[in-house]
Design a protein around this motif. Structure first.
Motif, mmCIF file in Angstrom:
data_model
loop_
_atom_site.group_PDB
_atom_site.id
_atom_site.type_symbol
_atom_site.label_atom_id
_atom_site.label_comp_id
_atom_site.label_asym_id
_atom_site.label_seq_id
_atom_site.Cartn_x
_atom_site.Cartn_y
_atom_site.Cartn_z
ATOM 1 N N ILE A 66 12.482 -59.662 22.988
ATOM 2 C CA ILE A 66 13.140 -59.981 24.264
ATOM 3 C C ILE A 66 12.117 -60.056 25.380
ATOM 4 O O ILE A 66 12.209 -60.907 26.281
ATOM 5 N N THR A 67 11.093 -59.214 25.294
ATOM 6 C CA THR A 67 10.091 -59.127 26.352
ATOM 7 C C THR A 67 9.341 -60.441 26.555
ATOM 8 O O THR A 67 8.948 -60.764 27.679
ATOM 9 N N VAL A 68 9.134 -61.218 25.475
ATOM 10 C CA VAL A 68 8.331 -62.437 25.582
ATOM 11 C C VAL A 68 8.934 -63.448 26.562
ATOM 12 O O VAL A 68 8.232 -64.316 27.069
ATOM 13 N N PHE A 69 10.230 -63.329 26.840
ATOM 14 C CA PHE A 69 10.878 -64.263 27.762
ATOM 15 C C PHE A 69 10.847 -63.770 29.205
ATOM 16 O O PHE A 69 11.371 -64.441 30.104
ATOM 17 N N GLN A 70 10.261 -62.597 29.440
ATOM 18 C CA GLN A 70 10.193 -62.053 30.788
ATOM 19 C C GLN A 70 9.084 -62.740 31.586
ATOM 20 O O GLN A 70 8.000 -62.979 31.063
ATOM 21 N N ARG A 122 -6.010 -65.375 29.946
ATOM 22 C CA ARG A 122 -5.737 -66.353 30.987
ATOM 23 C C ARG A 122 -4.318 -66.864 30.811
ATOM 24 O O ARG A 122 -3.900 -67.201 29.719
ATOM 25 N N GLY A 123 -3.612 -66.942 31.862
ATOM 26 C CA GLY A 123 -2.232 -67.411 31.786
ATOM 27 C C GLY A 123 -1.338 -66.623 32.727
ATOM 28 O O GLY A 123 -1.617 -65.468 33.043
ATOM 29 N N TRP A 124 -0.280 -67.284 33.167
ATOM 30 C CA TRP A 124 0.655 -66.678 34.120
ATOM 31 C C TRP A 124 1.821 -66.008 33.429
ATOM 32 O O TRP A 124 2.582 -65.284 34.057
ATOM 33 N N GLY A 125 2.025 -66.307 32.154
ATOM 34 C CA GLY A 125 3.163 -65.721 31.459
ATOM 35 C C GLY A 125 4.496 -66.295 31.896
ATOM 36 O O GLY A 125 5.500 -65.591 31.955
ATOM 37 N N LEU A 126 4.502 -67.623 32.207
ATOM 38 C CA LEU A 126 5.729 -68.255 32.707
ATOM 39 C C LEU A 126 6.308 -69.268 31.724
ATOM 40 O O LEU A 126 7.436 -69.714 31.910
#
Length: 403
Positions: free
Chosen positions: A346-350, A358-362
């Protein structure tokens, strides 16, 4: 530590402070309750001594003082003999009746009678709360049972009522604050997205003109490099179109899911390593309501995550099918990458969650929003095993198609 982990850490810290405050409140209230309980025990013992004095006193002039001490106790109490038979009581409900008269030695002319059923219930409560006080008499002994005063009972209940009210207030405040914050963030994202689309418009138009100029000047109509340049510029147009659609309800068109995915995979696979193979399987005739530029974004984010998860050689397969009832289209994106722990499904969609330096996690957060908010679908991590790979599943409503 990324933004999501930092946010979660602060949540745990605030929760720990809340637990400490709640525990402190309960501890201090229990401390006060114990002190009051000891005080009430002492008063009950004094009352017991006064009863004994009334029974054994020979000096009638002293009795008014003894009665005054006895009657000053506010603790509800019941006196029984050694057989458990009722003798008299103190501080109970005066509206209850039908109890035999009290002994003459301790009889109060204004004392009311009591209902036996009510009396038995009160006696059971007293026996449960406190050990009785025993007074030795010339003939046998009496047992004095008592229960907590209304003040002590309310004090024991008070912290739970207090914490409940505070919890409800904090929950409502958090919900209102969170809703306001999300609304503000959404407005910022929408404004930023539309401004990005606007800024991309001018250079994209310029690049298209430059490509046409190169074709004419160098007679390069059939040059494959120029064709790929055109594909990339068209891709930029699609990206700009995506950003312009954020914040507004996109128009969905009945489209072949297989064809849309196949077109994007063909574009995408020539731009990644040859060590990764791509395969598309499933039903060619399934149709869903799609906004192609936005749905391409979904597939792009999933494929990019799959590529990043594969170290060295690997494969990515997209399978398109239906559920058992055939009322939904099921799209599985399966990779042979490093996998995702079950605790992170579930966390991966946060927003802000990423495993990359590198990355914004969006990417997956936007993917979830596009699927669920714009296409009325659903996306989950269907399955994953560390070291073997991951399967993301998209579910969309199936539009019947008889192709």
């Amino acid at each position: 530590m990324n933004a999501y982990q930092n946010k979660r850490l602060w949540k745990y810290i605030l929760l720990a402070f809340a637990v400490i405050i709640a525990s402190g409140s309960l501890f201090y209230t229990n401390y006060l309750a114990r002190n009051i309980a000891r005080s009430e025990r002492t008063r009950a013992q004094v009352w017991a001594m006064s009863i004994k004095q009334v029974i054994s006193a020979d000096d009638n002039d002293f009795l008014p003082y003894v009665f005054a001490v006895r009657d000053s106790s506010l603790v509800p109490a019941i006196v029984t003999d050694e057989k458990g038979d009722f003798q008299f009581s103190k501080g109970l409900d005066t509206t209850k009746t039908f109890i035999p008269p009290v002994p003459d030695a301790v009889k109060d002319k204004n004392a009311p009678n009591y209902d036996p059923d009510y009396f038995k219930a009160e006696l059971a409560t007293m026996k449960h709360q406190h050990e009785p006080i025993k007074i030795i008499l010339p003939r046998g002994y009496w047992l004095i049972y008592y229960k907590d005063s209304p003040l002590l009972s309310q004090l024991k209940l008070f912290p739970y009522v207090q914490l409940s009210v505070i919890s409800v207030f904090l929950l409502l405040a958090y919900t209102a604050f969170n809703s306001s914050r999300k609304s503000e963030q959404n407005q910022v994202w929408v404004g930023l997205a539309k401004e990005t689309a606007h800024q991309l418009g001018t250079p994209i138009s310029s690049l298209m003109a430059w490509i046409e100029l190169i074709k004419d000047k160098f007679n390069a109509e059939d040059d494959p490099l120029i064709a790929e340049m055109e594909n990339d510029v068209q891709r930029l147009e699609i990206v700009a179109d995506r950003f312009s659609k954020i914040g507004s309800k996109p128009k969905l068109e009945e489209t072949s899911v297989f064809d849309v995915i196949e077109d994007f995979v063909n574009y995408f696979k020539v731009r990644v390593s040859n060590n990764i193979s791509f395969e598309i399987t499933g039903d060619h005739d399934l149709v869903a309501g799609l906004n192609i530029p936005l749905f391409d974004w979904v597939i792009e984010n999933l494929l990019k995550n799959a590529v990043n998860a594969i170290e060295g050689k690997g494969s990515i397969r997209v399978n398109i099918g239906t559920n058992k009832a055939k009322d939904h289209i099921v799209i599985d994106v399966i990779d042979t990458g490093k996998g995702i722990p079950k605790s992170k499904f579930i966390t991966v969609f946060q927003p802000g969650y990423t495993t990359r330096k590198r990355g914004w996690g969006l990417g997956l957060s936007l993917t979830k929003r596009i699927v669920e908010n714009y296409h009325n679908g659903h996306i989950v991590v269907r399955d994953s095993e560390l070291g073997k790979g991951t399967t993301f599943r998209i579910t969309l409503k199936n539009i019947r198609y008889n192709g």
